[in-house]
Design an enzyme around this catalytic site. Structure first.
Site, PDB file in Angstrom:
ATOM      1  N   LYS A  52      18.054   2.152  15.028  1.00  0.00           N
ATOM      2  CA  LYS A  52      17.216   3.196  14.405  1.00  0.00           C
ATOM      3  C   LYS A  52      17.027   4.362  15.377  1.00  0.00           C
ATOM      4  O   LYS A  52      17.131   5.526  14.989  1.00  0.00           O
ATOM      5  CB  LYS A  52      15.853   2.605  13.992  1.00  0.00           C
ATOM      6  CG  LYS A  52      15.944   1.679  12.774  1.00  0.00           C
ATOM      7  CD  LYS A  52      14.659   0.900  12.501  1.00  0.00           C
ATOM      8  CE  LYS A  52      14.881  -0.099  11.365  1.00  0.00           C
ATOM      9  NZ  LYS A  52      13.715  -0.946  11.072  1.00  0.00           N
ATOM     10  N   GLN A  96       7.953  -2.732  13.553  1.00  0.00           N
ATOM     11  CA  GLN A  96       9.071  -3.619  13.223  1.00  0.00           C
ATOM     12  C   GLN A  96       8.569  -5.032  12.931  1.00  0.00           C
ATOM     13  O   GLN A  96       7.745  -5.578  13.666  1.00  0.00           O
ATOM     14  CB  GLN A  96      10.086  -3.625  14.386  1.00  0.00           C
ATOM     15  CG  GLN A  96      11.364  -4.390  14.110  1.00  0.00           C
ATOM     16  CD  GLN A  96      12.244  -3.762  13.033  1.00  0.00           C
ATOM     17  OE1 GLN A  96      12.199  -2.561  12.785  1.00  0.00           O
ATOM     18  NE2 GLN A  96      13.051  -4.570  12.381  1.00  0.00           N
ATOM     19  N   ASP A 119       8.255   3.230   6.203  1.00  0.00           N
ATOM     20  CA  ASP A 119       8.809   1.972   5.685  1.00  0.00           C
ATOM     21  C   ASP A 119       8.421   1.758   4.220  1.00  0.00           C
ATOM     22  O   ASP A 119       9.011   0.919   3.533  1.00  0.00           O
ATOM     23  CB  ASP A 119       8.252   0.782   6.489  1.00  0.00           C
ATOM     24  CG  ASP A 119       9.234   0.246   7.530  1.00  0.00           C
ATOM     25  OD1 ASP A 119      10.451   0.443   7.347  1.00  0.00           O
ATOM     26  OD2 ASP A 119       8.764  -0.367   8.499  1.00  0.00           O
TER      27      ASP A 119
HETATM   28  N1  GUN Z   1      12.335  -6.025   9.658  1.00  0.00           N
HETATM   29  C1  GUN Z   1      13.392  -6.202   8.838  1.00  0.00           C
HETATM   30  N2  GUN Z   1      13.568  -5.126   8.054  1.00  0.00           N
HETATM   31  C2  GUN Z   1      12.603  -4.247   8.381  1.00  0.00           C
HETATM   32  C3  GUN Z   1      12.261  -2.947   7.927  1.00  0.00           C
HETATM   33  O1  GUN Z   1      12.881  -2.358   7.039  1.00  0.00           O
HETATM   34  N3  GUN Z   1      11.193  -2.371   8.509  1.00  0.00           N
HETATM   35  C4  GUN Z   1      10.475  -2.985   9.480  1.00  0.00           C
HETATM   36  N4  GUN Z   1       9.434  -2.353   9.986  1.00  0.00           N
HETATM   37  N5  GUN Z   1      10.754  -4.194   9.928  1.00  0.00           N
HETATM   38  C5  GUN Z   1      11.816  -4.822   9.387  1.00  0.00           C
END
Ligand code: GUN
Length: 292
Positions: A52, A96, A119
């Site tokens: 990311k 996350q 998110d």
């Molecule tokens: N863990 C797995 N997928 C995601 C996501 O899309 N966002 C976040 N914050 N954590 C994750």
């Protein structure tokens, strides 16, 4: 069979975001700034967050990675969340998941300011999405919608079967596919672990969205000829022959199902890369929606 190439589509999207950012810079505007909070050392999470951050750099965003130790208290994490909510330099951020067991993830996600929740996990965004109001749509379902739109796959009036009811994939994609939108107007069935005679349903699907998390679960006799098959599974399966010690497997037995499908997403290179691209898109939207 045609491949729904998430890797290439995500790259197109990133180029679009990059061009947008470059125009913002030329106008002397501040560029979008995404922050990511990572608690602990979960291997997969480290990989995702790293990816990311690199993607942010690629498109010209500012990015901040806040790495906290595994033993961070819930109170300390909530303080970090408050600080991000209050920081005018941060347009959007993610915490996350998964979080360590001693932290109540629900409490943390509720503390994220909805206007910075790129998110789309906050109930305010989920509710707004369900009501077809302007909202951050979670990146994975948003990525599926974007793939279907860019490949101009007909969805109106089609039977879409979603297998999985999670809050971040199955549930939201089932809502989106039933809405009045380009990739929408479908008749949606949501199946899950308690569904009886699942194969009878999957065989009826014109569009089949697999978000179950069981590697190679979907076999060719469970699919209608000509179906569009979207594989959201990303399970790490131990494999001593692979340098990383594991391979990534989807929910679909690709080699068996692909010849029967009209369109299919590969794993890796399908929905996964789209997820990161849509997070970037949400961050750009955050910058635009919150512009002062
Ligand atoms: N863990 C797995 N997928 C995601 C996501 O899309 N966002 C976040 N914050 N954590 C994750």
């Amino acid at each position: 069979m045609k491949l729904l190439d998430g890797k290439a589509t995500a790259q197109h999207l990133k180029e679009e975001v990059k061009a947008h950012v470059s125009e913002m810079k030329q106008r002397g505007e501040r560029v979008p700034h995404l922050a990511a909070v990572l608690v602990g050392n979960d291997g997969a999470s480290l990989t995702y967050v790293g990816s990311k951050v690199r993607s942010c750099e690629y498109v010209g965003f500012e990015s901040t990675l806040i790495q906290l130790p595994e033993d961070t208290t819930e109170a300390a994490l909530l303080e970090q969340v408050d600080a991000l909510n209050a920081d005018p330099a941060i347009d959007g951020y993610i915490v996350q998941l998964p979080l360590p067991k001693h932290i109540d993830a629900e409490k943390v996600l509720l503390a994220v300011a909805p206007h910075k929740d790129v998110d789309g996990f906050h109930p305010t965004n989920f509710g707004r999405m369900a009501l077809e109001l302007e909202a951050f749509i979670p990146a994975t379902p948003y990525g599926i919608i974007e793939l279907l739109e860019r490949y101009e796959i007909p969805t109106s009036g089609k039977h879409c079967v979603v297998v999985g009811r999670s809050a971040i994939v199955g549930r939201p994609i089932s809502i989106l596919m039933s809405q009045k939108r380009t990739a929408g107007n479908a008749t949606v069935t949501v199946a899950h672990s308690r569904t009886e005679n699942l194969e009878a349903l999957t065989r009826q699907a014109d569009i089949l969205i697999m978000a179950l998390g069981i590697p190679d679960y979907l076999k060719s006799d469970m699919v209608k000829p000509g179906a569009v098959v979207i594989d959201v599974g990303i399970t790490r399966v131990p494999d001593a022959n692979h340098p990383k010690g594991y391979v990534i497997k989807g929910d679909v037995d690709f080699d068996a199902v692909a010849p029967k499908a009209s369109y299919i997403t590969p794993v890796p290179g399908g929905v996964g890369p789209m997820t990161i691209a849509m997070l970037l898109k949400n961050t750009l939207l955050a910058r635009m929606w919150n512009a002062n």
